[in-house]
Motif scaffolding. Structure first.
Motif, mmCIF file in Angstrom:
data_model
loop_
_atom_site.group_PDB
_atom_site.id
_atom_site.type_symbol
_atom_site.label_atom_id
_atom_site.label_comp_id
_atom_site.label_asym_id
_atom_site.label_seq_id
_atom_site.Cartn_x
_atom_site.Cartn_y
_atom_site.Cartn_z
ATOM 1 N N ALA A 166 -2.690 1.123 -3.171
ATOM 2 C CA ALA A 166 -1.496 1.936 -2.909
ATOM 3 C C ALA A 166 -1.910 3.390 -2.676
ATOM 4 O O ALA A 166 -2.591 3.994 -3.497
ATOM 5 C CB ALA A 166 -0.530 1.838 -4.083
ATOM 6 N N PRO B 43 -3.489 2.365 -8.915
ATOM 7 C CA PRO B 43 -3.986 2.817 -7.608
ATOM 8 C C PRO B 43 -5.275 3.629 -7.744
ATOM 9 O O PRO B 43 -5.449 4.359 -8.718
ATOM 10 C CB PRO B 43 -2.852 3.706 -7.088
ATOM 11 N N SER C 144 0.831 -1.210 0.000
ATOM 12 C CA SER C 144 0.000 0.000 0.000
ATOM 13 C C SER C 144 0.862 1.255 0.000
ATOM 14 O O SER C 144 0.388 2.339 -0.320
ATOM 15 C CB SER C 144 -0.921 0.008 1.214
#
Lengths: 108, 345
Positions: free
Chosen positions: B72, B103, B35
């Motif tokens: 992320a 993302p 992440s």
């Protein structure tokens, strides 16, 4: 004012605007090639040589050291080189001292 | 009861999402990415662990891989380069197709997209160099490339948008060229010079608010591994001279990576007559002094070197110490800041 017989090499125009690297495996426009194909023939003619750096981009220590310091390693005397090679670098005059330092270091 | 319903709804949602992904990326193996992808000293171990896990997962099979980065929330410029390099290595070395689920976070998505990472996973160099050229540039090369200097110029030109000084931008270009040249000279060992697509250098830049970040990366042996053989007696002498330092090991002990890196930098600064070697690293570090503020981080092997512009805020200007883990190669990060009056809009 340089003598009439001075050979002038414009790095950007005669060689390449983007010189890079030390050896041929680093690219086509490497320091060894500039030394062997441009500087050495001009110096062998016995005339003063002016090298104009203006216009060339991203001149790195490796390229300059191999091109100019390398002249000592291929047989030229540092003292002779310092008197015969004139560096023109209006945009970044610090290259003049840098290159002379490379020649001195290679000769010491 | 309410919790159970929520869980059930969430499970149904995930199943639906999973089915949609399988339909969109048929035959893919699925890997959930980290992440947070960042390359500061505190974040780098986690980032490298995440990329290493991805690398091992991808290499374990031959089917295409879907790298899910949808969660992320933060990706910095150096991590973008690390990720793009990891993906390229999988493609080149293992002929793997890598697709990316981008993302949801807008900034992270923008950063990746600007580095040529797209949903379809195709990040060829043409895409890399054309994406968001006004704020980000990345390029990569190897031995045998005809004109690497022209390619690094595209990255260095970002500096011209930071300061109205072509000479300064040229110094950035020279530092990037030197970093790439060092990779070609040392990082992957001496051999016959035959081009090897896996032995690459990466150079990238990104403009930020009143500043710019430039990156040089390779996955070679690292400076601590190559410096002793390349600098021989001169480095040995410097190491011996440093033995009196309070943190130095005894003369017979094998020096650590950080000791070798520190000695390499000090030796290059103080020793003249090094024949043809040892001019470049000093110049790469000295670039920091040309800007009003900034720093350089060098991660190499198990060592980190940091130098801050002396004009910057008080504190330690220079530090070299153990990284705490082995960085696979060398990563150099220049963070350069312009004066407000010099910064270009």
């Amino acid at each position: 004012m340089l003598a009439a017989m001075t050979t002038t090499i414009r790095l950007a125009a005669d060689f390449n605007p983007f010189p890079f690297g030390r050896y041929p495996s680093h690219g086509d426009w490497n320091g060894q090639r500039f030394r062997d194909e441009w500087l050495v023939p001009a110096l062998k003619r016995g005339e003063p040589v002016e090298v104009d750096l203006d216009g060339a981009r991203g001149l790195s220590p490796s390229f300059l050291e191999e091109a100019f310091g390398g002249l000592v390693r291929v047989g030229f005397a540092a003292k002779d080189l310092l008197s015969r090679i004139h560096i023109k670098s209006d945009r970044d005059p610090s290259f003049i001292d840098t290159i002379q330092g490379y020649i001195r270091d290679a000769g010491s | 009861m309410a919790i159970s319903k929520r869980k059930s709804r969430r499970d149904r949602g995930r199943a639906k999402e999973g089915a949609a992904l399988r339909a969109r990326f048929p035959g893919h193996r699925y890997f959930r990415g980290p992440s947070r992808l960042a390359a500061g000293p505190g974040d780098l171990p986690g980032t490298l662990k995440g990329l290493s896990d991805f690398d091992a997962f991808a290499r374990a099979g031959v089917e295409p891989v879907l790298l899910d980065l949808s969660d992320a929330s933060h990706i910095d410029v150096a991590a973008c380069v690390l990720l793009a390099a990891a993906m390229q290595r999988c493609r080149i070395e293992h002929k793997l197709q890598i697709d990316v689920l981008m993302p949801r976070n807008g900034l992270a998505r923008f950063a990746l997209a600007a580095f040529g990472v797209a949903d379809d996973g195709r990040s060829n160099e043409g895409d890399l160099e054309e994406a968001a050229p006004q704020v980000m540039q990345v390029t990569s090369g190897m031995k045998g490339d005809p004109s690497p200097g022209a390619r690094t110029f595209q990255v260095a030109k970002l500096a011209e948008r930071l300061v109205a000084d072509e000479t300064l931008a040229d110094r950035v270009h020279a530092a990037l060229n030197e970093a790439a040249d060092n990779v070609l000279s040392w990082a992957y060992g001496a051999h016959d010079g035959t081009p090897n697509p896996t032995e690459r250098w990466w150079v990238a830049g990104m403009l930020t608010n009143q500043g710019a970040t430039f990156i040089a990366l390779d996955h070679g042996a690292g400076i601590p591994a190559t410096a002793p053989q390349n600098f021989g007696d001169a480095l040995t002498g410097m190491l011996k001279a440093m033995i009196k330092d309070k943190d130095w090991r005894t003369i017979n002990a094998k020096p650590t990576d950080s000791q070798i890196l520190r000695a390499t930098i000090q030796q290059r600064r103080t020793v003249s007559g090094l024949e043809e070697r040892g001019k470049g690293l000093t110049n790469m570090i000295a670039l920091i002094d040309l800007f009003p503020a900034g720093f350089i981080n060098i991660f190499s092997g198990n060592a980190i070197y940091t130098y801050r512009n002396p004009a910057a805020k008080d504190g330690e200007k220079e530090h070299c110490g153990p990284l705490g883990f082995q960085f696979p190669g060398t990563l150099i990060i220049w963070q350069l800041k312009a004066r407000l009056s010099e910064a270009r809009n």
